[in-house]
Design an enzyme around this catalytic site. Structure first.
Site, PDB file in Angstrom:
ATOM      1  N   ARG A  45      -8.875  14.122  10.384  1.00 18.10           N
ATOM      2  CA  ARG A  45      -8.945  12.960  10.954  1.00 18.10           C
ATOM      3  C   ARG A  45      -7.375  12.501  11.177  1.00 18.10           C
ATOM      4  NH1 ARG A  45     -11.011   8.179   7.004  1.00 18.10           N
ATOM      5  NH2 ARG A  45      -8.815   8.617   5.856  1.00 18.10           N
ATOM      6  N   LYS A  63       2.268  -3.619   6.648  1.00 18.01           N
ATOM      7  CA  LYS A  63       2.506  -3.873   5.407  1.00 18.01           C
ATOM      8  C   LYS A  63       3.833  -3.812   5.291  1.00 18.01           C
ATOM      9  CE  LYS A  63      -1.716  -4.472   3.628  1.00 18.01           C
ATOM     10  NZ  LYS A  63      -1.899  -5.843   2.813  1.00 18.01           N
ATOM     11  N   THR A  79       0.331   3.354   1.885  1.00 13.19           N
ATOM     12  CA  THR A  79       0.651   3.983   3.347  1.00 13.19           C
ATOM     13  C   THR A  79       2.014   3.608   3.733  1.00 13.19           C
ATOM     14  OG1 THR A  79      -0.621   3.612   5.463  1.00 13.19           O
ATOM     15  CG2 THR A  79      -0.060   1.602   4.183  1.00 13.19           C
ATOM     16  N   ASP A 122      -4.007  11.455   9.220  1.00 13.30           N
ATOM     17  CA  ASP A 122      -4.537  11.751   7.674  1.00 13.30           C
ATOM     18  C   ASP A 122      -3.212  12.793   7.118  1.00 13.30           C
ATOM     19  OD1 ASP A 122      -6.419  10.246   7.006  1.00 13.30           O
ATOM     20  OD2 ASP A 122      -7.865  11.947   6.807  1.00 13.30           O
ATOM     21  N   TYR A 181      -1.767  -1.049  11.022  1.00 16.99           N
ATOM     22  CA  TYR A 181      -2.089  -1.519   9.698  1.00 16.99           C
ATOM     23  C   TYR A 181      -0.921  -1.197   8.712  1.00 16.99           C
ATOM     24  CZ  TYR A 181      -3.594  -1.663   4.701  1.00 16.99           C
ATOM     25  OH  TYR A 181      -3.788  -1.970   3.376  1.00 16.99           O
ATOM     26  N   SER A 232       0.926  -1.076  -0.022  1.00 15.44           N
ATOM     27  CA  SER A 232       0.026  -0.116   0.032  1.00 15.44           C
ATOM     28  C   SER A 232       0.921   1.224   0.073  1.00 15.44           C
ATOM     29  CB  SER A 232      -0.884  -0.037   1.224  1.00 15.44           C
ATOM     30  OG  SER A 232      -1.416   1.049   1.534  1.00 15.44           O
TER      31      SER A 232
HETATM   32  P1  NAD Z   1     -11.220  -6.716   1.224  1.00 19.63           P
HETATM   33  O1  NAD Z   1     -11.347  -6.818   2.701  1.00 19.63           O
HETATM   34  O2  NAD Z   1     -12.115  -6.486   0.410  1.00 19.63           O
HETATM   35  O3  NAD Z   1     -10.409  -7.912   0.907  1.00 19.63           O
HETATM   36  C1  NAD Z   1      -9.658  -8.761   1.629  1.00 19.63           C
HETATM   37  C2  NAD Z   1     -10.265 -10.230   1.669  1.00 19.63           C
HETATM   38  O4  NAD Z   1      -9.419 -11.107   2.695  1.00 19.63           O
HETATM   39  C3  NAD Z   1     -11.560 -10.418   2.130  1.00 19.63           C
HETATM   40  O5  NAD Z   1     -12.326 -11.296   1.328  1.00 19.63           O
HETATM   41  C4  NAD Z   1     -11.373 -11.105   3.585  1.00 19.63           C
HETATM   42  O6  NAD Z   1     -12.814 -12.045   3.864  1.00 19.63           O
HETATM   43  C5  NAD Z   1     -10.006 -11.891   3.135  1.00 19.63           C
HETATM   44  N1  NAD Z   1      -9.195 -12.218   4.516  1.00 19.63           N
HETATM   45  C6  NAD Z   1      -9.073 -11.507   5.569  1.00 19.63           C
HETATM   46  N2  NAD Z   1      -8.225 -11.831   6.261  1.00 19.63           N
HETATM   47  C7  NAD Z   1      -8.284 -13.259   5.939  1.00 19.63           C
HETATM   48  C8  NAD Z   1      -7.443 -14.579   6.288  1.00 19.63           C
HETATM   49  N3  NAD Z   1      -6.857 -14.449   7.649  1.00 19.63           N
HETATM   50  N4  NAD Z   1      -7.579 -15.755   5.841  1.00 19.63           N
HETATM   51  C9  NAD Z   1      -8.196 -15.621   4.557  1.00 19.63           C
HETATM   52  N5  NAD Z   1      -8.984 -14.638   4.180  1.00 19.63           N
HETATM   53  C10 NAD Z   1      -8.850 -13.397   4.924  1.00 19.63           C
HETATM   54  O7  NAD Z   1      -9.986  -5.665   0.980  1.00 19.63           O
HETATM   55  P2  NAD Z   1      -9.491  -5.376  -0.411  1.00 19.63           P
HETATM   56  O8  NAD Z   1      -9.594  -3.504  -0.587  1.00 19.63           O
HETATM   57  O9  NAD Z   1      -9.899  -5.924  -1.609  1.00 19.63           O
HETATM   58  O10 NAD Z   1      -7.838  -5.143  -0.133  1.00 19.63           O
HETATM   59  C11 NAD Z   1      -7.117  -6.301  -0.625  1.00 19.63           C
HETATM   60  C12 NAD Z   1      -5.631  -6.104  -0.264  1.00 19.63           C
HETATM   61  O11 NAD Z   1      -5.148  -4.993  -0.606  1.00 19.63           O
HETATM   62  C13 NAD Z   1      -5.632  -6.141   1.487  1.00 19.63           C
HETATM   63  O12 NAD Z   1      -4.334  -6.914   1.586  1.00 19.63           O
HETATM   64  C14 NAD Z   1      -5.293  -4.618   1.581  1.00 19.63           C
HETATM   65  O13 NAD Z   1      -4.612  -4.444   2.584  1.00 19.63           O
HETATM   66  C15 NAD Z   1      -4.535  -4.351   0.338  1.00 19.63           C
HETATM   67  N6  NAD Z   1      -4.884  -2.708   0.083  1.00 19.63           N
HETATM   68  C16 NAD Z   1      -6.120  -2.175   0.010  1.00 19.63           C
HETATM   69  C17 NAD Z   1      -6.329  -0.825  -0.503  1.00 19.63           C
HETATM   70  C18 NAD Z   1      -7.664  -0.395  -0.462  1.00 19.63           C
HETATM   71  O14 NAD Z   1      -7.647   1.014   0.056  1.00 19.63           O
HETATM   72  N7  NAD Z   1      -8.675  -1.144  -0.800  1.00 19.63           N
HETATM   73  C19 NAD Z   1      -5.325  -0.151  -0.604  1.00 19.63           C
HETATM   74  C20 NAD Z   1      -3.952  -0.780  -0.499  1.00 19.63           C
HETATM   75  C21 NAD Z   1      -3.663  -1.937  -0.125  1.00 19.63           C
HETATM   76  C1  WQD Z   2      -9.129   9.530   1.401  1.00 18.69           C
HETATM   77  C2  WQD Z   2      -9.508  11.320   1.768  1.00 18.69           C
HETATM   78  C3  WQD Z   2      -9.857  11.765   3.994  1.00 18.69           C
HETATM   79  C4  WQD Z   2     -13.354   9.818   4.524  1.00 18.69           C
HETATM   80  C5  WQD Z   2      -6.796   4.639   3.291  1.00 18.69           C
HETATM   81  C6  WQD Z   2      -5.621   3.970   4.043  1.00 18.69           C
HETATM   82  C7  WQD Z   2      -4.634   3.439   3.107  1.00 18.69           C
HETATM   83  C8  WQD Z   2      -5.150   2.775   1.922  1.00 18.69           C
HETATM   84  C9  WQD Z   2      -6.286   3.522   1.359  1.00 18.69           C
HETATM   85  C10 WQD Z   2      -5.214   0.459   2.313  1.00 18.69           C
HETATM   86  C11 WQD Z   2      -8.584  11.799   2.807  1.00 18.69           C
HETATM   87  C12 WQD Z   2     -10.817  12.018   3.157  1.00 18.69           C
HETATM   88  C13 WQD Z   2     -12.114  10.277   3.758  1.00 18.69           C
HETATM   89  C14 WQD Z   2     -14.592  10.544   4.664  1.00 18.69           C
HETATM   90  C15 WQD Z   2     -13.270  12.522   4.164  1.00 18.69           C
HETATM   91  N1  WQD Z   2      -5.752   1.282   2.251  1.00 18.69           N
HETATM   92  N2  WQD Z   2     -12.210  11.529   3.750  1.00 18.69           N
HETATM   93  N3  WQD Z   2     -14.343  12.150   4.771  1.00 18.69           N
HETATM   94  O1  WQD Z   2      -6.697   7.933   4.130  1.00 18.69           O
HETATM   95  O2  WQD Z   2      -5.978   8.185   1.628  1.00 18.69           O
HETATM   96  O3  WQD Z   2      -5.902   5.855   2.621  1.00 18.69           O
HETATM   97  O4  WQD Z   2      -7.309   3.578   2.335  1.00 18.69           O
HETATM   98  O5  WQD Z   2      -4.226   0.051   2.310  1.00 18.69           O
HETATM   99  O6  WQD Z   2      -3.669   2.811   3.735  1.00 18.69           O
HETATM  100  O7  WQD Z   2      -5.222   4.809   4.869  1.00 18.69           O
HETATM  101  O8  WQD Z   2      -8.079   6.894   1.980  1.00 18.69           O
HETATM  102  O9  WQD Z   2     -10.451   6.888   1.374  1.00 18.69           O
HETATM  103  O10 WQD Z   2     -10.050   7.047   3.709  1.00 18.69           O
HETATM  104  O11 WQD Z   2      -9.456   8.897   2.235  1.00 18.69           O
HETATM  105  O12 WQD Z   2     -12.975  13.678   4.082  1.00 18.69           O
HETATM  106  O13 WQD Z   2     -15.533  10.280   5.298  1.00 18.69           O
HETATM  107  O14 WQD Z   2     -10.865  11.621   1.698  1.00 18.69           O
HETATM  108  O15 WQD Z   2      -9.580  12.760   4.919  1.00 18.69           O
HETATM  109  O16 WQD Z   2      -8.233  13.099   2.725  1.00 18.69           O
HETATM  110  P1  WQD Z   2      -6.742   7.310   2.806  1.00 18.69           P
HETATM  111  P2  WQD Z   2      -9.611   7.492   2.538  1.00 18.69           P
END
Ligand code: NAD
Ligand code: WQD
Length: 337
Positions: free
Chosen positions: A292, A153, A127, A295, A149, A125
Site C-alpha cells: 500500500r 498532526k 505517524t 506504508d 493526515y 500519532s
Molecule cells: P474516531 O473517528 O472514532 O473518533 C473521532 C471523533 O471525533 C468521532 O466521534 C467524530 O464524530 C468526531 N469529530 C470529528 N471531527 C469533528 C469536529 N470537527 N467536531 C467535533 N467532533 C468531530 O477516531 P478515533 O480512532 O477514536 O481517534 C481519535 C483521535 O485519535 C483522532 O484525533 C485520531 O486522529 C487520533 N489517532 C487515532 C489513531 C487510530 O488508529 N485510531 C491513531 C493515532 C491517533
Molecule cells: C497496519 C498494517 C498494513 C490493512 C494507520 C495510520 C496511522 C494511525 C494508525 C491514526 C500495515 C497492513 C492493513 C489491510 C494490510 N492512525 N494492512 N491489509 O498504516 O500502521 O497506521 O492507522 O493516527 O496514522 O497510518 O495501520 O491498520 O492501516 O495497517 O495488510 O487491509 O496492516 O500494510 O502493515 P497503519 P493499519
C-alpha cells in the site's frame, strides 16, 4: 471533582476513555459532531458506567458551539480526540483534514483561553515519525509526514508548542498513539468504521465474522521477520488509561509533554492473523497483495518515557486484544447499527 471536556468522545478511543475517566471520578462532558460516530456508543458507555453523560452535539470548528459549552460549564481540562483520521481520504481531500484537524484545534484553543481553560491533552500519532530510521522509536526521533493526515498532526503539535511559548500557563500533553485495537471487555463498545475498513484489525474482524471474503495483505517483501508490515498494536483500554494518567498529572508538568503510548512490541500482519484466528476460532482467509503506498516496514514504540513520567505501561497482550476485538465484532456484526 475535575470537569473534563472530551471532544470526539463518541468515537472509538474517546468512548473507551470516557468509561475510564468516569470510573476514575472525573466529571465529563462529551462534545462531538457525530460525523464518524453515533449516539448509540454513548448510550452503551452510559450502560457500562451506570450513569448519564452530558453530551453536546457540536463542531470544534464552530466558536458558538464551543462558547455554549464553556459558558454553561466550568471546564478544567480538555481531552481533544475530535478529528478525521483516514489517511487515504486525507490525500484526496487535504483541505478537509487541515480544516477539521488544524483549524478545529486552533478554534478550540482560542475559545478555551477566552474561558480561562488552558489544559489540553491532544491525540497525536506515531505517524509523526514518518518512515523511522530504526526501531524502537523514542520521542526524540526526527519528525516528518508522508500524507496530509500526518501533516495535520505535526502542525497541531507545533501549534500547541507555540501556544505554550506564548503563554506558559498552558498545560499541554501530546500523546502519540501507536496502533489502537481491541475493545472494552463487555463487548458492547468497540471500533465501528464506516464502509470498508482501512485499518488492519477491523478488517480482520469483519473477515472472521463473514462480512468480508478475505484480507488483502499489503506486501510480503518488507524487511521484517516474515516479510509483512510490523506495528505496535496497543489495547484501546490501555490507551484510554494513558489519558487518565495524563490528566491526573497534567497540572504538575512545567513544560509541553510529548509521550509515546505503545507497548514496545512489534507484530506482523501474519502474526495478527494467526492470533485472531486463535482467539476467534474462525478462519481468516487472506491473499498477498501489492504494498500500500505510503506504508512503512516497521513501527514500534520505545514506551519507557510514559512509564517514567506517567507511571503508565500497556499491560494487555495481543491475545487479549484479539479476544476483546472478537467479542465486540461477533456480538455486533453491524457495529452500532
Ligand atoms: P474516531 O473517528 O472514532 O473518533 C473521532 C471523533 O471525533 C468521532 O466521534 C467524530 O464524530 C468526531 N469529530 C470529528 N471531527 C469533528 C469536529 N470537527 N467536531 C467535533 N467532533 C468531530 O477516531 P478515533 O480512532 O477514536 O481517534 C481519535 C483521535 O485519535 C483522532 O484525533 C485520531 O486522529 C487520533 N489517532 C487515532 C489513531 C487510530 O488508529 N485510531 C491513531 C493515532 C491517533
Ligand atoms: C497496519 C498494517 C498494513 C490493512 C494507520 C495510520 C496511522 C494511525 C494508525 C491514526 C500495515 C497492513 C492493513 C489491510 C494490510 N492512525 N494492512 N491489509 O498504516 O500502521 O497506521 O492507522 O493516527 O496514522 O497510518 O495501520 O491498520 O492501516 O495497517 O495488510 O487491509 O496492516 O500494510 O502493515 P497503519 P493499519
Amino acid at each position: 471533582m475535575m470537569k473534563v471536556l472530551v471532544t470526539g468522545g463518541a468515537g472509538y478511543i474517546g468512548s473507551h476513555t470516557a468509561v475510564l475517566l468516569i470510573e476514575a471520578g472525573y466529571d465529563i462532558i462529551i462534545f462531538d459532531n457525530f460525523c464518524n460516530a453515533s449516539l448509540e456508543s454513548i448510550k452503551r458507555v452510559e450502560k457500562i458506567v451506570a450513569q448519564k453523560i452530558t453530551t453536546i452535539e457540536g463542531d470544534v470548528r464552530n466558536r458558538d458551539d464551543l462558547h455554549t459549552v464553556f459558558n454553561k460549564h466550568k471546564i478544567d481540562a480538555v481531552i481533544h480526540f475530535a478529528g478525521l483520521k483516514a489517511v487515504g481520504e486525507s490525500v484526496e481531500q487535504p483541505l478537509k483534514y487541515y480544516d477539521n484537524n488544524v483549524n478545529g484545534t486552533a478554534v478550540l484553543c482560542e475559545v478555551m483561553a477566552e474561558h480561562g481553560c488552558r489544559s489540553i491533552v491532544f491525540s497525536s500519532s506515531a505517524t509523526v515519525y514518518g518512515d523511522p530510521h530504526s526501531t524502537p522509536i523514542d520521542e526524540n526521533f526526527p519528525l516528518s509526514a508522508t500524507n496530509p493526515y500526518g501533516r495535520s498532526k505535526l502542525f497541531v503539535e507545533e501549534i500547541l508548542r507555540d501556544l505554550y511559548i506564548s503563554d506558559n500557563r498552558w498545560k499541554v500533553i501530546l500523546l502519540r498513539y501507536f496502533n489502537p485495537v481491541g475493545a472494552h471487555a463487555s463487548g458492547t463498545i468497540g471500533e465501528d468504521p464506516n464502509g470498508i475498513p482501512n485499518n488492519l484489525m477491523p478488517f480482520i474482524a469483519q473477515t472472521a465474522v463473514g462480512k468480508r471474503d478475505y484480507l488483502s495483505i499489503f506486501g510480503d517483501d518488507y524487511e521484517t521477520h516474515d516479510g509483512t508490515g510490523v506495528r505496535d498494536y496497543i489495547h484501546v483500554m490501555n490507551l484510554a488509561d494513558g489519558h487518565v494518567k495524563a490528566l491526573d498529572k497534567i497540572e504538575n508538568f512545567k513544560e509541553v509533554m510529548t509521550i509515546n503510548l505503545g507497548t514496545g512490541k512489534g507484530y506482523s500482519v501474519l502474526d495478527m492473523v494467526k492470533a485472531f484466528e486463535k482467539a476467534s476460532g474462525k478462519k481468516v482467509p487472506y491473499q498477498i497483495a501489492p504494498r500500500r503506498s505510503g506504508d512503512i516496514a516497521k513501527c514500534f514504540a520505545d514506551p519507557s518515557y510514559a512509564k517514567k513520567v506517567l507511571g503508565w505501561e500497556a499491560k494487555k497482550n495481543i491475545e487479549e486484544m484479539c479476544v476483546d476485538s472478537w467479542r465486540w465484532q461477533s456480538n455486533n456484526p453491524d457495529g452500532y447499527n
